[in-house]
Enzyme design. Sequence first.
Site, PDB file in Angstrom:
ATOM      1  N   ARG A  48       0.836  -1.557  -0.139  1.00  0.00           N
ATOM      2  CA  ARG A  48       0.105  -0.276   0.130  1.00  0.00           C
ATOM      3  C   ARG A  48       0.561   0.509   0.103  1.00  0.00           C
ATOM      4  NH1 ARG A  48      -3.109   2.390   5.083  1.00  0.00           N
ATOM      5  NH2 ARG A  48      -4.329   4.203   3.778  1.00  0.00           N
ATOM      6  N   HIS A  52       0.544   3.427  -2.780  1.00  0.00           N
ATOM      7  CA  HIS A  52       0.321   5.161  -2.783  1.00  0.00           C
ATOM      8  C   HIS A  52       1.258   6.077  -2.872  1.00  0.00           C
ATOM      9  CE1 HIS A  52      -3.790   4.895  -0.714  1.00  0.00           C
ATOM     10  NE2 HIS A  52      -3.645   3.285  -1.294  1.00  0.00           N
ATOM     11  N   HIS A 175      -5.724  -6.971  -3.564  1.00  0.00           N
ATOM     12  CA  HIS A 175      -6.542  -6.792  -2.735  1.00  0.00           C
ATOM     13  C   HIS A 175      -6.537  -7.950  -2.179  1.00  0.00           C
ATOM     14  CE1 HIS A 175      -8.263  -2.514  -2.699  1.00  0.00           C
ATOM     15  NE2 HIS A 175      -7.497  -2.748  -2.361  1.00  0.00           N
ATOM     16  N   TRP A 191     -10.124  -9.321   2.455  1.00  0.00           N
ATOM     17  CA  TRP A 191     -10.782  -9.589   1.343  1.00  0.00           C
ATOM     18  C   TRP A 191     -10.870 -10.941   1.083  1.00  0.00           C
ATOM     19  CZ3 TRP A 191      -7.699  -4.955   1.836  1.00  0.00           C
ATOM     20  CH2 TRP A 191      -8.319  -3.416   1.246  1.00  0.00           C
TER      21      TRP A 191
END
Length: 293
Positions: A48, A52, A175, A191
């Site tokens: 992540r 990002h 995910h 998930w």
Amino acid sequence: AAPVVHIAAVNKDRSFDDYQRIYNTIAEKIREEDEYDGYIGYGPILVRLGWHSSGTYDKNDNTGGSYGGTMRFKLEQSDGANNGLGNARAFMEPILKEFPWISHGDLYTLGAVCAVQELQGPKVKWRPGRVDMPEDTTPKNGRLPDAANGADYVRNFYARLNMNDREAVALTGAHCLGRTHLKNSGFDGPWGAASNSFTNEFFVNLLNEQWKLQKNKAGNMQYDSPKGYMMLETDYALVQDPAYLKIVKEFANNEGAFFKEFASCFQKLLENGIDYPKDAPTYVFKTLDEQDL
Ligand code: HIF
């Protein structure tokens, strides 16, 4: 105004082995600190952090992206979409101390590649050369995606990153890793079952679970399944849109096809906005397993 140009600066004093050493240091720390986040470990949040850092890119003016390492500045860190990434930056702090010659952009993207590979995902090619840029090049907040949206939003968002439908669906397979946290994003739950192993489980669950759209404890809408899995509205959009759905079915049935597409578009995501000179090297890192470490 002329578009911004970011040319990779290749450090001739550094070789593949120098970067593999950083990869190994990150990988060993992931393995060591396995109790993080209920024994998910740091792999997912490093993915992540890398994405990002890259996901602020705008193909229209070539601003944002991983090149300048602007995630090291408060302005970018304080974007609500980056809530919780302090843990990933803190993880990286001792690595930066040990290897002060690497730029933030190179380190954060290398960390994401390391995490994907160490969690049994595909090999992702990686190229050095990002350069720390001054604070005033930090993109304004608001460029990262908002999960409370459907297929049109998802398609437009990924178009800004120069990604087509197949690339958008492949990326979303990441995910399979990690989970949402109420205190970070206002969403809740994982998930799937194998949150620290990179597989095509995201697509299988999307197709096979009984999903119900409901309001969570924070008052936000998310899809929940009886097994305790969740999907964001932007995830579920991939089965609501017929063009996306076709690709979801392919990746659910063919993990190899997913891995191949993911490896190429994840590299592209991390390199958006960077021009590489012809003689720039491309590295494929060995996993700890492959080195018997
Ligand atoms: Fe995520 N993502 N993502 N994401 N993401 C979260 C967590 C992770 C979006 C929203 C969220 C991608 C695209 C999108 C990972 C990797 C990738 C969370 C939860 C939200 C809300 C954060 C928290 O609460 O801690 C949206 C709206 C996206 C575009 C539509 C990428 C493709 C899937 C680009 C990608 O690689 C990972 C890994 C996590 C788990 C982090 C963790 O701490 O476990």
